[in-house]
Design a protein around this motif. Sequence first.
Motif, PDB file in Angstrom:
ATOM      1  N   TYR A 204      64.599  10.219  26.211  1.00 18.89           N
ATOM      2  CA  TYR A 204      64.977   8.911  25.733  1.00 18.89           C
ATOM      3  C   TYR A 204      66.594   8.993  25.363  1.00 18.89           C
ATOM      4  N   ILE A 205      66.875   9.927  24.808  1.00 18.00           N
ATOM      5  CA  ILE A 205      68.029  10.020  24.166  1.00 18.00           C
ATOM      6  C   ILE A 205      69.285  10.019  25.385  1.00 18.00           C
ATOM      7  N   ALA A 206      68.913  10.566  26.520  1.00 16.48           N
ATOM      8  CA  ALA A 206      69.821  10.720  27.534  1.00 16.48           C
ATOM      9  C   ALA A 206      70.259   9.333  28.024  1.00 16.48           C
ATOM     10  N   THR A 207      69.510   8.471  28.089  1.00 15.12           N
ATOM     11  CA  THR A 207      69.551   7.005  28.684  1.00 15.12           C
ATOM     12  C   THR A 207      69.562   5.755  27.875  1.00 15.12           C
ATOM     13  N   ASN A 208      69.389   6.039  26.423  1.00 21.11           N
ATOM     14  CA  ASN A 208      68.992   4.992  25.507  1.00 21.11           C
ATOM     15  C   ASN A 208      69.845   5.129  24.169  1.00 21.11           C
ATOM     16  N   THR A 209      70.135   4.183  23.702  1.00 22.32           N
ATOM     17  CA  THR A 209      70.711   4.329  22.149  1.00 22.32           C
ATOM     18  C   THR A 209      69.371   4.488  21.206  1.00 22.32           C
ATOM     19  N   VAL A 210      69.074   5.419  20.507  1.00 21.58           N
ATOM     20  CA  VAL A 210      67.862   5.906  19.843  1.00 21.58           C
ATOM     21  C   VAL A 210      68.028   5.637  18.380  1.00 21.58           C
ATOM     22  N   HIS A 211      67.068   4.923  17.677  1.00 24.25           N
ATOM     23  CA  HIS A 211      67.094   5.014  16.310  1.00 24.25           C
ATOM     24  C   HIS A 211      65.962   6.020  15.946  1.00 24.25           C
ATOM     25  N   VAL A 212      66.435   6.978  15.227  1.00 28.60           N
ATOM     26  CA  VAL A 212      65.350   8.010  14.349  1.00 28.60           C
ATOM     27  C   VAL A 212      65.470   7.634  13.168  1.00 28.60           C
ATOM     28  N   ILE A 213      64.279   7.178  12.406  1.00 33.02           N
ATOM     29  CA  ILE A 213      64.022   6.843  11.054  1.00 33.02           C
ATOM     30  C   ILE A 213      63.031   7.398  10.435  1.00 33.02           C
ATOM     31  N   GLY A 214      63.153   7.607   9.317  1.00 35.71           N
ATOM     32  CA  GLY A 214      62.027   8.051   8.405  1.00 35.71           C
ATOM     33  C   GLY A 214      62.407   9.326   7.669  1.00 35.71           C
ATOM     34  N   SER A 215      61.217   9.804   6.903  1.00 34.05           N
ATOM     35  CA  SER A 215      61.771  11.029   6.127  1.00 34.05           C
ATOM     36  C   SER A 215      62.013  12.365   7.083  1.00 34.05           C
ATOM     37  N   GLY A 216      61.646  12.274   8.295  1.00 37.00           N
ATOM     38  CA  GLY A 216      61.999  13.671   9.117  1.00 37.00           C
ATOM     39  C   GLY A 216      63.385  13.370   9.674  1.00 37.00           C
ATOM     40  N   ALA A 217      64.149  12.235   9.583  1.00 42.48           N
ATOM     41  CA  ALA A 217      65.393  11.866  10.193  1.00 42.48           C
ATOM     42  C   ALA A 217      66.143  12.960   9.855  1.00 42.48           C
TER      43      ALA A 217
END
Length: 224
Positions: free
Chosen positions: A152-165
């Motif tokens: 997903y990261i290779a081809t998109n802007t990715v929003h990683v959210i939450g307590s595990g970020a």
Amino acid sequence: MALILNLETATTNCSVSLAKDGKVISIKEFDSANYSHAEQLHNYIKEVLREASFSLQDIAAVAVSKGPGSYTGLRIGVSAAKGLCFSLDVRLISIPTLESMARQLNVPQEHLIIPVLDARRMEVYSAVYDRDWQEIRSTEAEIITEVSFQSYIATNTVHVIGSGAEKCRGVLDHPNVIFDTAVVPSAREMAHLSQKKFEASDFENIAYFEPFYLKNFILQNKKT
């Protein structure tokens, strides 16, 4: 009119909302690392009803965040929801915790949202959603490594959210990743989802429903 009580206890945020036809009319929540759910949940239920000038007898259903998340937190929320449903003879609705988290973000086209909840060590619970909050990868429990989410990261802007970020931030080194550790599951985002399920008559069996724990997902090597 559908009046739905929404309970979110999957993480440190103890959150209760009352929604009418999918719109939040009252909400009470408190995010504490001490997990105040057992002490506060029923007080918050009383408060949101009082603030909106309704009683328990007015609600048509109770929605609960089903996980994944804290084992104890989920048990508290589900137990409270079941008790209310049995005593009031109303329907039980379950809401995926990670989906309600994803709905806190409005992102541009081609962006993806990956809510992550902290588990043990380098492990997280995660799922992947598109900008319209449609699930494109179901909930999984995984150990975060340098190759996590790379497709997903290779081809998109990715929003990683939450307590595990924050855990992910230390491992995922890529310019396409945006981290947001402040997002916590909230009963606010549950309102729209619970209304949709209510209209579709998508209800749980009160007697047999169990939270989605995803527990014991890593096989540990025993020492000899």
